[in-house]
Design a protein around this motif. Structure first.
Motif, PDB file in Angstrom:
ATOM      1  N   GLU A  17       0.853  -1.195   0.000  1.00 36.72           N
ATOM      2  CA  GLU A  17       0.000   0.000   0.000  1.00 36.72           C
ATOM      3  C   GLU A  17       0.883   1.238   0.000  1.00 36.72           C
ATOM      4  O   GLU A  17       1.802   1.342   0.814  1.00 36.72           O
ATOM      5  CB  GLU A  17      -0.905   0.017   1.230  1.00 36.72           C
ATOM      6  N   GLN A  18       0.570   2.177  -0.884  1.00 39.14           N
ATOM      7  CA  GLN A  18       1.341   3.410  -0.942  1.00 39.14           C
ATOM      8  C   GLN A  18       0.438   4.599  -0.663  1.00 39.14           C
ATOM      9  O   GLN A  18      -0.636   4.738  -1.245  1.00 39.14           O
ATOM     10  CB  GLN A  18       2.008   3.573  -2.317  1.00 39.14           C
ATOM     11  N   ASP A  19       0.881   5.436   0.236  1.00 31.64           N
ATOM     12  CA  ASP A  19       0.164   6.663   0.579  1.00 31.64           C
ATOM     13  C   ASP A  19       1.180   7.795   0.527  1.00 31.64           C
ATOM     14  O   ASP A  19       2.010   7.950   1.419  1.00 31.64           O
ATOM     15  CB  ASP A  19      -0.452   6.546   1.972  1.00 31.64           C
ATOM     16  N   GLY A  20       1.119   8.575  -0.538  1.00 39.14           N
ATOM     17  CA  GLY A  20       2.106   9.637  -0.714  1.00 39.14           C
ATOM     18  C   GLY A  20       3.488   9.042  -0.927  1.00 39.14           C
ATOM     19  O   GLY A  20       3.698   8.184  -1.783  1.00 39.14           O
ATOM     20  N   HIS A  21       4.427   9.470  -0.092  1.00 38.95           N
ATOM     21  CA  HIS A  21       5.812   9.004  -0.219  1.00 38.95           C
ATOM     22  C   HIS A  21       6.109   7.766   0.623  1.00 38.95           C
ATOM     23  O   HIS A  21       7.258   7.326   0.680  1.00 38.95           O
ATOM     24  CB  HIS A  21       6.766  10.127   0.202  1.00 38.95           C
ATOM     25  N   ILE A  22       5.090   7.203   1.272  1.00 42.03           N
ATOM     26  CA  ILE A  22       5.316   6.103   2.207  1.00 42.03           C
ATOM     27  C   ILE A  22       4.619   4.835   1.736  1.00 42.03           C
ATOM     28  O   ILE A  22       3.431   4.849   1.397  1.00 42.03           O
ATOM     29  CB  ILE A  22       4.824   6.488   3.615  1.00 42.03           C
TER      30      ILE A  22
END
Length: 264
Positions: free
Chosen positions: A10-15
């Protein structure tokens, strides 16, 4: 081997958050697709320069139980060179891939990290533990040895004497003792584990990504380099850093007393 996907990406923004998702098997790392899925995820992170930090955790009550004991029976039936090849092309690819990943990885240890599960946590750069987390380098209890790099990783994190104690006794320690031994950076209530890891990842991701990646590489190289060799590498990395737009932005923002905007 199950067709069920082991690793959620899972990617949320840069994380990016990687969640081991086989709670019925306590997120075991063998007898399934865990290793190839990890390697594919690491390749994906390498290729995506928008990623600045990674969180690794487990679904259910365990972080990872390590090797699947039920799967070990077949090892004694394999030819020695065949089994050696399975280790080298299987689980041993994981520490090499994580070690060479330039993006920092935070292990959010939600529960038991046993055997190869503990070693997996040690492959990460930072470890945060829930209060109920437990840790054991338990290979000796099964009459085997750390085959996945644990004998290299663990002494560099907690020191040779304590690593030897854990390895030769197979004893389990709790999160409080893990913190006292510097195995983990901090211990938090379970409900605060992922928010704590996320806040830490956001702090890292807020910095110039090239500087974070190069700093991680230096820390990794320092584990086995001489001081003069590391200083030479540091000089080269520093020259590279001084030429980046993010460095110029950081200096300008400091002088202008404003929040910097790093683009990577």
């Amino acid at each position: 081997m199950s067709d069920k996907k082991f690793l959620n990406y899972e990617q949320d923004g840069h994380i990016v958050t990687l969640t081991m998702n086989d709670p019925e098997a306590r997120n075991a790392l063998t007898g399934n697709s865990a290793v190839p899925e990890f390697l594919a995820a690491i390749d994906r992170i390498h290729a995506d320069h928008a990623v600045r930090a990674v969180i690794l955790t487990g679904a259910g009550s365990a972080f990872s139980s390590g090797g699947n004991v039920k799967d070990m029976g077949r090892y004694s039936e394999m030819a020695p060179m065949e089994l050696r090849r399975e280790y080298r092309l299987g689980i041993q690819k994981l520490p090499l891939a994580l070690f060479n990943l330039e993006v920092p990885v935070i292990a959010a240890v939600n529960g038991h990290a046993i055997g190869a599960g503990l070693d997996l946590a040690c492959m990460c750069d930072i470890r945060v533990a829930a209060e109920e987390a437990k840790f054991a380098e338990s290979f000796v209890k099964l009459g085997i040895i750390p085959g996945d790099g644990g004998a290299w990783l663990l002494p560099r994190i907690i020191g040779l004497s304590r690593a030897t104690e854990l390895t030769l006794t197979g004893q389990m320690i709790d999160a409080k003792q893990a913190a006292e031994w510097n195995l983990v950076s901090r211990v938090v209530p379970r409900e605060q584990l992922l928010p704590t890891a996320r806040a830490l990842a956001e702090q890292i991701a807020a910095n110039p990504p090239h500087a974070v990646r190069l700093a991680k590489r230096l820390l990794r190289e320092a584990l086995h380099s001489r001081l003069d060799t590391l200083l030479e590498m540091s000089a080269a990395f520093q020259v590279m850093s001084h030429q980046t737009a993010d460095h110029h932005e950081a200096v300008s923002a400091f002088i202008e007393k404003r929040k910097p905007e790093f683009r990577g």
